[in-house]
Design an enzyme around this catalytic site. Structure first.
Site, mmCIF file in Angstrom:
data_model
loop_
_atom_site.group_PDB
_atom_site.id
_atom_site.type_symbol
_atom_site.label_atom_id
_atom_site.label_comp_id
_atom_site.label_asym_id
_atom_site.label_seq_id
_atom_site.Cartn_x
_atom_site.Cartn_y
_atom_site.Cartn_z
ATOM 1 N N TYR A 142 8.927 14.926 -56.968
ATOM 2 C CA TYR A 142 8.505 16.541 -57.071
ATOM 3 C C TYR A 142 7.378 16.903 -57.950
ATOM 4 O O TYR A 142 6.773 18.085 -57.721
ATOM 5 C CB TYR A 142 9.873 17.238 -57.308
ATOM 6 C CG TYR A 142 10.769 17.267 -56.214
ATOM 7 C CD1 TYR A 142 11.034 15.993 -55.406
ATOM 8 C CD2 TYR A 142 11.263 18.528 -55.578
ATOM 9 C CE1 TYR A 142 12.115 16.267 -54.364
ATOM 10 C CE2 TYR A 142 12.328 18.666 -54.729
ATOM 11 C CZ TYR A 142 12.614 17.591 -53.748
ATOM 12 O OH TYR A 142 13.456 17.793 -52.966
ATOM 13 N N LYS A 188 14.617 2.192 -55.077
ATOM 14 C CA LYS A 188 13.845 1.231 -54.040
ATOM 15 C C LYS A 188 12.949 0.294 -54.622
ATOM 16 O O LYS A 188 11.764 0.120 -54.693
ATOM 17 C CB LYS A 188 12.942 2.183 -53.087
ATOM 18 C CG LYS A 188 12.295 1.797 -51.884
ATOM 19 C CD LYS A 188 13.283 1.339 -50.807
ATOM 20 C CE LYS A 188 12.727 0.622 -49.656
ATOM 21 N NZ LYS A 188 13.577 -0.090 -48.540
ATOM 22 N N ASP A 220 17.785 3.151 -48.974
ATOM 23 C CA ASP A 220 17.961 3.024 -47.394
ATOM 24 C C ASP A 220 19.366 2.489 -46.940
ATOM 25 O O ASP A 220 20.201 2.847 -46.080
ATOM 26 C CB ASP A 220 16.964 2.081 -46.581
ATOM 27 C CG ASP A 220 16.713 0.645 -47.104
ATOM 28 O OD1 ASP A 220 17.232 0.442 -48.366
ATOM 29 O OD2 ASP A 220 15.975 -0.192 -46.691
ATOM 30 N N ASP A 244 17.815 14.313 -53.253
ATOM 31 C CA ASP A 244 17.844 15.509 -52.493
ATOM 32 C C ASP A 244 18.463 15.145 -51.230
ATOM 33 O O ASP A 244 19.448 15.861 -50.572
ATOM 34 C CB ASP A 244 16.436 15.893 -52.533
ATOM 35 C CG ASP A 244 16.221 17.107 -51.372
ATOM 36 O OD1 ASP A 244 17.053 17.964 -51.641
ATOM 37 O OD2 ASP A 244 15.194 17.106 -50.523
ATOM 38 N N ASP A 248 22.397 15.891 -49.463
ATOM 39 C CA ASP A 248 22.666 16.485 -48.187
ATOM 40 C C ASP A 248 23.811 15.827 -47.199
ATOM 41 O O ASP A 248 24.399 16.252 -46.583
ATOM 42 C CB ASP A 248 21.367 16.774 -47.298
ATOM 43 C CG ASP A 248 20.829 18.096 -47.549
ATOM 44 O OD1 ASP A 248 21.080 18.674 -48.817
ATOM 45 O OD2 ASP A 248 19.984 18.897 -46.706
HETATM 46 C C1 IPM Z 1 17.891 21.562 -53.040
HETATM 47 C C2 IPM Z 1 16.645 22.019 -52.027
HETATM 48 C C3 IPM Z 1 15.297 22.228 -53.152
HETATM 49 C C4 IPM Z 1 14.921 20.933 -53.386
HETATM 50 C C5 IPM Z 1 14.532 22.757 -52.104
HETATM 51 C C6 IPM Z 1 14.660 24.276 -51.708
HETATM 52 C C7 IPM Z 1 13.068 23.127 -53.079
HETATM 53 O O1 IPM Z 1 16.612 21.333 -51.064
HETATM 54 O O2 IPM Z 1 18.298 21.957 -54.005
HETATM 55 O O3 IPM Z 1 18.356 20.351 -52.536
HETATM 56 O O4 IPM Z 1 14.449 20.069 -52.556
HETATM 57 O O5 IPM Z 1 15.398 20.268 -54.667
HETATM 58 MG MG MG Z 2 17.866 19.724 -50.785
#
Ligand code: IPM
Ligand code: MG
Length: 358
Positions: A142, A188, A220, A244, A248
């Site tokens: 990032y 990785k 993975d 990230d 999710d």
């Molecule tokens: C998160 C979001 C952020 C990230 C974005 C909105 C920049 O997806 O907080 O997980 O990628 O960190």
């Molecule tokens: Mg995110």
């Protein structure tokens, strides 16, 4: 009586609605314990850009740094998608994390028994899941240099220094000591040099925590194992982009992304926010699920302010709302006795705090 100063960054989309509900619950809980809150609002994201031309005005950093903690809603939306990268709401958020030095992002994925049918996985796979994803938040791909774009080429660089890996690893092991004493570090290392350093460094830090069992997994495989058998995980430690993605994924074990809170902490003050986005498509309709933000407020009490009893009280109040069958629209198909609006859910949880104080 102690008064905690909280910076409120409501942001875009559903941000303002969900923060209002978290404040309702914080005020309810503070009236039952021996402390109080004062709030100061600050702008970030698209709304900040519209007013000031900058998605992260300097004033927002100043207000945040002079507070005891930051409670954050969500930012972003299609309206701002075509701005140059540094003007986009997401850039504001990344700069904010960097300025505050919040290198450690805690994303718990806990399955509520009451919502066991809401997950797309079988109940026996997910019952009892309690994972803490610890994501490094201000390094990795990032932020790495060089990065750039020409007409027909784009590049980013995944960089970690040893010091960055050491500090996030210590945090992960410390958290593991308070939980199941297992850390799975995700990388990785079969392909990336940066991951090799990551793995060696985590091994070194692990020596300070002989009680914690350390394992390593390629990212993975980890993505696959999270779906195959999520209960094998206690703490998952990983870098910025893998975290990230995996956080999710872990959220969907729990049925709705509208349930999961997060804490971003470092050497200064912490930022507490739901892991979901600003959902502009449902903004202003009163159907957003405020639970992730209310649970983030609970994490703020627990990790930043040390008000553990009050945090436990909020967590119980959330569970009680769910076991009483209250559901916002996202979860209305799952054992709902009553479908309620964003603000009704906030009020129910706020009122439950009476019953949940012990
Ligand atoms: C998160 C979001 C952020 C990230 C974005 C909105 C920049 O997806 O907080 O997980 O990628 O960190
Ligand atoms: Mg995110």
């Amino acid at each position: 009586m102690k008064t905690y100063k909280i910076a409120l960054i409501k942001g875009d989309g559903i941000g303002p609605e969900i923060i209002d509900e978290a404040v309702k619950v914080l005020d309810a809980v503070s009236s039952r314990y021996d402390f109080d809150f004062s709030y100061e609002e600050a702008l970030m994201g698209g709304c900040a850009y519209d007013i000031t031309g900058d998605p992260l005005p300097q004033e927002t950093i100043a207000i945040s740094l002079s507070s005891d903690a930051v409670l954050f809603g969500a930012i972003g939306g299609e309206k701002w998608d075509n701005l140059p990268r540094e003007k986009r709401p997401e850039s504001g958020l990344l700069r904010f994390r960097k300025e505050l030095g919040v290198y450690s992002n805690l994303r718990p994925a806990v399955v509520y028994d009451e919502l066991i049918n809401a997950s797309s996985l079988k109940p026996e796979i997910i019952k009892g899941v309690d994972i803490m994803v610890i994501r490094e938040l201000i390094g990795g791909i990032y932020f790495g240099e060089p990065k750039g774009r020409t007409e027909d080429k784009g590049w980013n660089t995944m960089v970690y220094t040893k010091d960055e890996i050491i500090r996030i690893s210590h945090h992960a092991f410390k958290i593991a000591m308070k939980r199941g004493k297992r850390v799975c570090s995700v990388d990785k290392a079969n392909v990336l040099d940066v991951s090799q350093l990551w793995r060696e460094t985590v091994e070194e830090v692990a020596k300070d925590y002989p009680e914690v069992e350390l394992s390593h997994m390629y990212v993975d495989n980890a993505a696959m194992q999270l779906i195959r058998d999520p209960k094998q995980f206690d703490v998952m430690l990983t870098g910025n982009i893998f975290g990230d993605i995996l956080s999710d994924e872990a959220s969907m074990l729990c049925g709705s992304i509208g349930l999961l809170p997060s804490a971003s902490v470092g050497d200064r003050i912490g930022v507490y926010e739901p892991i979901h986005g600003s959902a502009p498509d449902i903004a202003g309709q009163g159907i957003a699920n405020p639970i992730a933000t209310i649970a983030s407020a609970s994490m703020m009490l627990r990790y930043e302010l040390g008000e553990i009893e009050a945090a436990n009280c909020i967590d119980k109040a959330i569970k009680l709302a769910l076991s009483d069958g209250y559901r916002t629209k996202d979860l209305s198909q799952f054992d709902a006795k009553e479908v309620c609006s964003t603000s009704e859910m906030g009020s129910i949880i706020a009122n439950n705090t009476v019953k949940c104080k012990h």
